[in-house]
Design an enzyme around this catalytic site. Structure first.
Site, PDB file in Angstrom:
ATOM      1  N   HIS A 157     -31.979  48.674 -49.396  1.00 39.58           N
ATOM      2  CA  HIS A 157     -30.599  48.538 -49.873  1.00 39.58           C
ATOM      3  C   HIS A 157     -30.430  49.412 -51.104  1.00 39.58           C
ATOM      4  O   HIS A 157     -31.400  49.685 -51.821  1.00 39.58           O
ATOM      5  CB  HIS A 157     -30.273  47.089 -50.259  1.00 39.58           C
ATOM      6  CG  HIS A 157     -30.231  46.136 -49.119  1.00 39.58           C
ATOM      7  ND1 HIS A 157     -30.850  44.899 -49.156  1.00 39.58           N
ATOM      8  CD2 HIS A 157     -29.637  46.221 -47.906  1.00 39.58           C
ATOM      9  CE1 HIS A 157     -30.642  44.275 -48.007  1.00 39.58           C
ATOM     10  NE2 HIS A 157     -29.920  45.051 -47.238  1.00 39.58           N
TER      11      HIS A 157
ATOM     12  N   GLU B  12     -24.316  45.116 -44.956  1.00 39.09           N
ATOM     13  CA  GLU B  12     -25.267  44.351 -45.753  1.00 39.09           C
ATOM     14  C   GLU B  12     -24.659  43.822 -47.053  1.00 39.09           C
ATOM     15  O   GLU B  12     -25.371  43.395 -47.956  1.00 39.09           O
ATOM     16  CB  GLU B  12     -26.499  45.210 -46.046  1.00 39.09           C
ATOM     17  CG  GLU B  12     -27.233  45.674 -44.798  1.00 39.09           C
ATOM     18  CD  GLU B  12     -28.142  44.609 -44.185  1.00 39.09           C
ATOM     19  OE1 GLU B  12     -28.912  43.977 -44.928  1.00 39.09           O
ATOM     20  OE2 GLU B  12     -28.084  44.415 -42.952  1.00 39.09           O
TER      21      GLU B  12
ATOM     22  N   CYS C 298     -30.764  40.897 -56.190  1.00 37.17           N
ATOM     23  CA  CYS C 298     -30.640  40.323 -54.839  1.00 37.17           C
ATOM     24  C   CYS C 298     -30.120  38.894 -54.889  1.00 37.17           C
ATOM     25  O   CYS C 298     -29.436  38.433 -53.976  1.00 37.17           O
ATOM     26  CB  CYS C 298     -31.997  40.318 -54.134  1.00 37.17           C
ATOM     27  SG  CYS C 298     -32.555  41.923 -53.557  1.00 37.17           S
TER      28      CYS C 298
END
EC number: 3.5.3.23
Length: 448
Positions: free
Chosen positions: A250, A174, A371
């Protein structure tokens, strides 16, 4: 030679919508099928970029992906003209069309993992595009991501690009959302901190029970090998499976690091004390001194951390050595989080100031300030080798805001994604964008 950390923020794409595609991301699921405002989303992101530029930080921009992803729909059996492919997908499999229109590439913390030249064996900056194989709508991003990063960081003397890891669950990757780098100075050797949710091959590691662990230990190790990192400069840590099951999909939802500082929730990691000792020891060997700021669960619950995205913040170093924390306005709206932040800046902590930004369009889809940015540490020579078209300036900000106003809709619902005009609108916009950012041909429609 001077070095700095450049934040390359993802430009929100023109198909921004609330598709509810990300199982395990509470905000994404809870706002599913509401109407979104792509124009507002893009302008909110640009406003953050401009504000950080105005504060003296070097700021870059990362282009969005081509959506709808017609080539992906063709691979899944839809035929005819591009417009017919979209019409058939809307009629036969609307959820697939929604996934093929996702603007999730705005969250460029997932675009790649980046290791600066001070850490790598060959003295180049290394990029590995993330395979994002846990979700279809994100797994289709990495080919374009690789081309865009290649156009931004094109000089092979300074930059090395690796393709995404094999797109299987054992190597689920990721990107930088599960990676932080600690250092005394951006230009000096540091310690790269890889956080994983599970191990694919070693059953001794626990795993979450409700939501998927998207990052594997095996993927993190593979990226470290590809980048030529030494064992002395790497720490691997497992994220607490219990917080993954509470919506921490995450690590950048429960911890953030910068320089010598790790800002984290008490429940963020498994085996926290041994991890901190290893991090402290390895950072000490390269001249650094770890400063760990633990947020107690008694002051901020995991639930409040997820709701507010306290840790999905940007921790930025200022010239005087203090740090600035960039948080979404949801932190200000949460009483316990805001009270904690006021205590943090009043205490003798490295965090001297908190700045609040309105990123509601991104937040409602499950992505905060952290993000939206990919961090790249560069020395002056490397920065000079970056494509200058992607470095934010006042004229570029004006050009991009005008571009958004010309091309973006102010409303996007699920039914709008089936509009055949949307495809041509998006391609026209992106074709112009590649000229603005001087990227060349990076999108499938430009390459075919």
């Amino acid at each position: 030679m001077k070095s700095c950390e450049v934040n390359f923020d993802g430009l929100v794409g023109p198909t921004h919508n609330y598709g509810g595609l990300s199982y395990g991301n509470v905000a994404s699921q809870s706002n599913s099928q509401q109407s979104a405002n792509p124009r507002e989303a893009a302008l909110q992101g640009l406003a953050k970029m401009k504000a950080l530029m105005d504060l003296g930080f070097t700021q870059g921009v990362l282009a969005p992906q081509e959506r709808p992803d017609v080539s992906g729909l063709r691979r899944l059996g839809f035929t005819g003209s591009d417009e017919q492919v979209i019409e058939k997908a809307a009629r036969q499999d609307m959820p697939l069309l929604v996934a093929s229109c996702s603007a999730s590439s705005m969250w460029v913390a997932n675009a790649a993992t980046v290791s600066p030249s001070a850490d790598t064996a060959d003295g180049r900056v290394h990029f590995t595009a993330a395979n994002l194989n846990c979700k279809y709508h994100r797994s289709i991003e990495h080919p374009t991501t690789t081309r865009v990063l290649g156009a931004m960081f094109a000089d092979a003397k300074h930059f090395a690009h690796h393709p995404a890891l094999p797109a299987v669950a054992q190597f689920g990757d990721e990107g930088a959302a599960n990676h932080t780098r600690f250092c005394r100075d951006y230009g000096e050797a540091g310690v790269e901190f890889f956080v994983f949710g599970r191990s694919a091959f070693d059953t001794r590691y626990p795993a979450p029970q409700k939501y998927p662990a998207r990052q594997t230990l095996e993927a993190s190790r593979a990226v470290a090998r590809l980048h030529g990192l030494s064992e002395a400069g790497v720490v691997y840590s497992q994220q607490n499976p219990a917080v993954i099951d509470q919506g921490v999909f995450h690590n950048d939802v429960i911890a953030v690091g910068n320089g010598e500082v790790l800002f984290y929730h008490q429940d963020a990691f498994l085996n926290t004390d041994p991890m901190l000792n290893e991090l402290r020891d390895k950072l000490g060997r390269v001249g650094g001194q770890l400063r760990a700021i633990c947020v107690p669960r008694a002051e901020v619950s995991v639930q409040d951390a997820v709701r507010s995205y306290l840790f999905n913040s940007q921790l930025l170093s200022r010239p005087d050595g203090s740090m600035l924390l960039i948080v979404p306005q949801e932190c200000q709206a949460n009483a316990s989080v805001w009270a904690y932040l006021q205590r943090l800046i009043a205490d003798d902590s490295p965090v001297a100031e908190v700045k609040v930004f309105d990123l509601k369009q991104s937040m409602q889809n499950g992505g905060g300030p952290a993000c939206l940015r990919l961090r790249v540490a560069l020395n002056d020579t490397e920065l000079a080798a970056v494509n200058p078209g992607v470095i934010m300036t006042a004229p570029l900000y004006e050009t991009l805001t005008q571009w958004v106003d010309r091309h973006y809709r102010d409303r996007m619902s699920e039914s709008d994604l089936a509009d055949p005009r949307l495809l041509s609108e998006c391609r026209t916009a992106l074709d112009e964008l590649t000229q603005i950012l001087k990227l060349g041909a990076v999108y499938p429609f430009q390459l075919n």
